[in-house]
Design a protein around this motif. Structure first.
Motif, PDB file in Angstrom:
ATOM      1  N   ASN A   1      22.014   2.297  -2.785  1.00  0.00           N
ATOM      2  CA  ASN A   1      22.699   1.914  -1.542  1.00  0.00           C
ATOM      3  C   ASN A   1      22.815   0.403  -1.389  1.00  0.00           C
ATOM      4  OD1 ASN A   1      23.057   4.526   0.314  1.00  0.00           O
ATOM      5  ND2 ASN A   1      21.141   4.717  -0.838  1.00  0.00           N
ATOM      6  N   TRP A   2      22.889  -0.312  -2.500  1.00  0.00           N
ATOM      7  CA  TRP A   2      22.880  -1.768  -2.416  1.00  0.00           C
ATOM      8  C   TRP A   2      24.130  -2.319  -1.734  1.00  0.00           C
ATOM      9  CZ3 TRP A   2      26.360  -5.201  -4.636  1.00  0.00           C
ATOM     10  CH2 TRP A   2      27.223  -4.700  -5.597  1.00  0.00           C
TER      11      TRP A   2
ATOM     12  N   LYS B   1      23.439  -2.287   5.920  1.00  0.00           N
ATOM     13  CA  LYS B   1      22.143  -2.162   6.591  1.00  0.00           C
ATOM     14  C   LYS B   1      21.009  -2.735   5.750  1.00  0.00           C
ATOM     15  CE  LYS B   1      21.146   1.845   8.282  1.00  0.00           C
ATOM     16  NZ  LYS B   1      21.054   3.312   8.452  1.00  0.00           N
ATOM     17  N   VAL B   2      21.212  -2.791   4.450  1.00  0.00           N
ATOM     18  CA  VAL B   2      20.193  -3.318   3.546  1.00  0.00           C
ATOM     19  C   VAL B   2      20.155  -4.851   3.599  1.00  0.00           C
ATOM     20  CG1 VAL B   2      19.475  -3.417   1.117  1.00  0.00           C
ATOM     21  CG2 VAL B   2      20.401  -1.301   2.060  1.00  0.00           C
ATOM     22  N   TRP B   3      21.234  -5.455   4.099  1.00  0.00           N
ATOM     23  CA  TRP B   3      21.367  -6.910   4.095  1.00  0.00           C
ATOM     24  C   TRP B   3      21.693  -7.394   5.519  1.00  0.00           C
ATOM     25  CZ3 TRP B   3      19.847  -8.086  -0.652  1.00  0.00           C
ATOM     26  CH2 TRP B   3      20.176  -7.238  -1.712  1.00  0.00           C
ATOM     27  N   PRO B   4      20.737  -7.462   6.410  1.00  0.00           N
ATOM     28  CA  PRO B   4      21.008  -7.857   7.799  1.00  0.00           C
ATOM     29  C   PRO B   4      21.459  -9.311   7.912  1.00  0.00           C
ATOM     30  CG  PRO B   4      18.641  -7.705   7.413  1.00  0.00           C
ATOM     31  CD  PRO B   4      19.297  -7.152   6.194  1.00  0.00           C
ATOM     32  N   ILE B   5      22.591  -9.503   8.547  1.00  0.00           N
ATOM     33  CA  ILE B   5      23.151 -10.843   8.703  1.00  0.00           C
ATOM     34  C   ILE B   5      22.370 -11.624   9.762  1.00  0.00           C
ATOM     35  CG2 ILE B   5      25.209 -12.134   9.368  1.00  0.00           C
ATOM     36  CD1 ILE B   5      26.896  -9.873   8.314  1.00  0.00           C
ATOM     37  N   THR B   6      22.149 -12.884   9.486  1.00  0.00           N
ATOM     38  CA  THR B   6      21.461 -13.765  10.430  1.00  0.00           C
ATOM     39  C   THR B   6      22.286 -13.911  11.709  1.00  0.00           C
ATOM     40  OG1 THR B   6      20.482 -14.995   8.593  1.00  0.00           O
ATOM     41  CG2 THR B   6      20.528 -16.092  10.749  1.00  0.00           C
ATOM     42  N   PRO B   7      21.660 -13.802  12.874  1.00  0.00           N
ATOM     43  CA  PRO B   7      22.400 -14.000  14.123  1.00  0.00           C
ATOM     44  C   PRO B   7      23.140 -15.340  14.134  1.00  0.00           C
ATOM     45  CG  PRO B   7      20.225 -13.114  14.595  1.00  0.00           C
ATOM     46  CD  PRO B   7      20.243 -13.434  13.129  1.00  0.00           C
ATOM     47  N   GLY B   8      24.390 -15.288  14.535  1.00  0.00           N
ATOM     48  CA  GLY B   8      25.198 -16.495  14.604  1.00  0.00           C
ATOM     49  C   GLY B   8      25.985 -16.810  13.353  1.00  0.00           C
ATOM     50  N   ALA B   9      25.709 -16.124  12.246  1.00  0.00           N
ATOM     51  CA  ALA B   9      26.361 -16.473  10.977  1.00  0.00           C
ATOM     52  C   ALA B   9      27.873 -16.295  11.040  1.00  0.00           C
ATOM     53  CB  ALA B   9      25.773 -15.639   9.841  1.00  0.00           C
ATOM     54  N   VAL B  10      28.319 -15.166  11.532  1.00  0.00           N
ATOM     55  CA  VAL B  10      29.764 -14.913  11.590  1.00  0.00           C
ATOM     56  C   VAL B  10      30.431 -15.908  12.537  1.00  0.00           C
ATOM     57  CG1 VAL B  10      31.529 -13.254  12.291  1.00  0.00           C
ATOM     58  CG2 VAL B  10      29.553 -12.486  10.962  1.00  0.00           C
TER      59      VAL B  10
ATOM     60  N   GLY C   1       0.789  -1.227   0.000  1.00  0.00           N
ATOM     61  CA  GLY C   1       0.000   0.000   0.000  1.00  0.00           C
ATOM     62  C   GLY C   1       0.816   1.269   0.000  1.00  0.00           C
ATOM     63  N   LEU C   2       2.082   1.192  -0.425  1.00  0.00           N
ATOM     64  CA  LEU C   2       2.978   2.350  -0.402  1.00  0.00           C
ATOM     65  C   LEU C   2       3.386   2.743  -1.817  1.00  0.00           C
ATOM     66  CD1 LEU C   2       5.165   1.181   2.609  1.00  0.00           C
ATOM     67  CD2 LEU C   2       3.469   3.026   2.634  1.00  0.00           C
ATOM     68  N   GLN C   3       2.441   2.652  -2.743  1.00  0.00           N
ATOM     69  CA  GLN C   3       2.753   2.948  -4.139  1.00  0.00           C
ATOM     70  C   GLN C   3       3.247   4.374  -4.351  1.00  0.00           C
ATOM     71  OE1 GLN C   3      -0.081   1.512  -3.109  1.00  0.00           O
ATOM     72  NE2 GLN C   3      -1.782   2.969  -3.406  1.00  0.00           N
ATOM     73  N   ASP C   4       2.801   5.324  -3.524  1.00  0.00           N
ATOM     74  CA  ASP C   4       3.240   6.709  -3.691  1.00  0.00           C
ATOM     75  C   ASP C   4       4.711   6.901  -3.330  1.00  0.00           C
ATOM     76  OD1 ASP C   4       0.688   7.342  -4.458  1.00  0.00           O
ATOM     77  OD2 ASP C   4       0.094   8.193  -2.524  1.00  0.00           O
ATOM     78  N   HIS C   5       5.273   5.945  -2.630  1.00  0.00           N
ATOM     79  CA  HIS C   5       6.670   6.053  -2.190  1.00  0.00           C
ATOM     80  C   HIS C   5       7.557   4.996  -2.826  1.00  0.00           C
ATOM     81  CE1 HIS C   5       5.234   8.772   1.008  1.00  0.00           C
ATOM     82  NE2 HIS C   5       4.223   7.931   1.092  1.00  0.00           N
ATOM     83  N   ALA C   6       6.976   4.172  -3.679  1.00  0.00           N
ATOM     84  CA  ALA C   6       7.694   3.026  -4.229  1.00  0.00           C
ATOM     85  C   ALA C   6       8.896   3.447  -5.058  1.00  0.00           C
ATOM     86  CB  ALA C   6       6.751   2.162  -5.061  1.00  0.00           C
ATOM     87  N   GLU C   7       8.754   4.465  -5.878  1.00  0.00           N
ATOM     88  CA  GLU C   7       9.862   4.865  -6.752  1.00  0.00           C
ATOM     89  C   GLU C   7      11.019   5.442  -5.949  1.00  0.00           C
ATOM     90  OE1 GLU C   7      12.103   4.982  -9.935  1.00  0.00           O
ATOM     91  OE2 GLU C   7      10.059   4.179  -9.933  1.00  0.00           O
ATOM     92  N   GLU C   8      10.719   6.284  -4.985  1.00  0.00           N
ATOM     93  CA  GLU C   8      11.781   6.910  -4.177  1.00  0.00           C
ATOM     94  C   GLU C   8      12.548   5.868  -3.374  1.00  0.00           C
ATOM     95  OE1 GLU C   8      13.727   8.044  -0.684  1.00  0.00           O
ATOM     96  OE2 GLU C   8      11.600   7.572  -0.418  1.00  0.00           O
ATOM     97  N   ILE C   9      11.838   4.950  -2.718  1.00  0.00           N
ATOM     98  CA  ILE C   9      12.499   3.975  -1.862  1.00  0.00           C
ATOM     99  C   ILE C   9      13.250   2.936  -2.700  1.00  0.00           C
ATOM    100  CG2 ILE C   9      12.150   2.182  -0.127  1.00  0.00           C
ATOM    101  CD1 ILE C   9       9.805   3.834   0.926  1.00  0.00           C
ATOM    102  N   SER C  10      12.665   2.503  -3.806  1.00  0.00           N
ATOM    103  CA  SER C  10      13.365   1.535  -4.657  1.00  0.00           C
ATOM    104  C   SER C  10      14.631   2.151  -5.241  1.00  0.00           C
ATOM    105  CB  SER C  10      12.448   1.022  -5.770  1.00  0.00           C
ATOM    106  OG  SER C  10      12.065   2.063  -6.650  1.00  0.00           O
TER     107      SER C  10
END
Length: 219
Positions: free
Chosen positions: A93-94, A98-107, A78-87
């Motif tokens: 920032n790929w 912060k965009v890719w949170p590591i699973t706890p315990g992985a490291v 339901g956030l179509q008005d913000h979809a272009e800006e956030i995408s």
């Protein structure tokens, strides 16, 4: 005797649920998603991604696929008005961890497996961004080989992607364990002769392990 451990990435080493990476961005912008539509939104976004990801063999080809994925997801929430800006923000920032949170315990798990002398590999249905994503989150140095489906030209559950990784690691199928979250992980690994270990970071599947640290007791 096991000599190698293979890992899926999405929902295995990196948490893919939107609440871990998208919700903070929405909160910063004062936005509230329609979570009643979450399951459908996620399914639609991934259906589009899966349809196109094998063609995305480079960052230049992958980023448009991710932009479409993010727009589909946001529109479904339901956030179509913000979809272009956030995408657009996410595409730019790929390489932000912060965009890719590591699973706890992985490291912790990867570090210990390296200490024990295991060869480590990735077998993941992912596009050409995967090597850069692993670099961005600091996981790349742990792996001896990364088999991303778009770069190998074959995706799970096809066992061929496992065979590629095994060949690169120099191990026989019976010498490897694969950890992943989906039926495709289990089916592909078994078809290749690799022992599968089902993982569920969201603790919804009683048949799966729920903490990556349990891997250290299973290999």
């Amino acid at each position: 005797m096991k000599r190698a451990v293979l890992f899926d990435v999405g929902d295995t080493l990196i948490l893919g649920h939107p609440k871990f990476w998208l919700w903070p961005l929405l909160l910063e912008r004062g936005l509230t998603p329609d979570t009643s539509r979450l399951r459908e939104a996620i399914a639609a976004a991934y259906a589009e991604y899966n349809r196109r990801h094998l063609e995305a063999i480079s960052p230049e080809l992958a980023l448009p696929v991710w932009r479409t994925f993010h727009r589909r997801l946001l529109e479904g929430l339901g956030l179509q008005d913000h979809a272009e800006e956030i995408s657009s923000y996410l595409a730019e920032n790929w390489q932000n961890p912060k965009v890719w949170p590591i699973t706890p315990g992985a490291v912790e798990v990867l570090t210990e497996l390296k200490k024990r002398g295991y060869k480590l590999g990735v077998v993941s249905n992912w596009d050409g961004l995967l090597p850069g994503v692993l670099e961005a989150v600091g996981l790349a140095p742990y792996f001896d080989y990364v088999a991303a489906s778009a770069l190998e030209g074959v995706a799970k559950p096809d066992p061929q992607i496992f065979r590629v990784a095994l060949h690169k690691l120099g191990v026989a199928p019976q010498e490897a364990v694969h950890i992943g979250d989906s039926p495709d992980d289990v089916a592909g690994a078994e078809a290749a002769g690799v022992t599968p270990l089902l993982f569920d970071p969201y603790r919804q599947n009683p048949q799966a392990i729920h903490d990556l640290r349990e891997v250290l007791e299973r290999v």
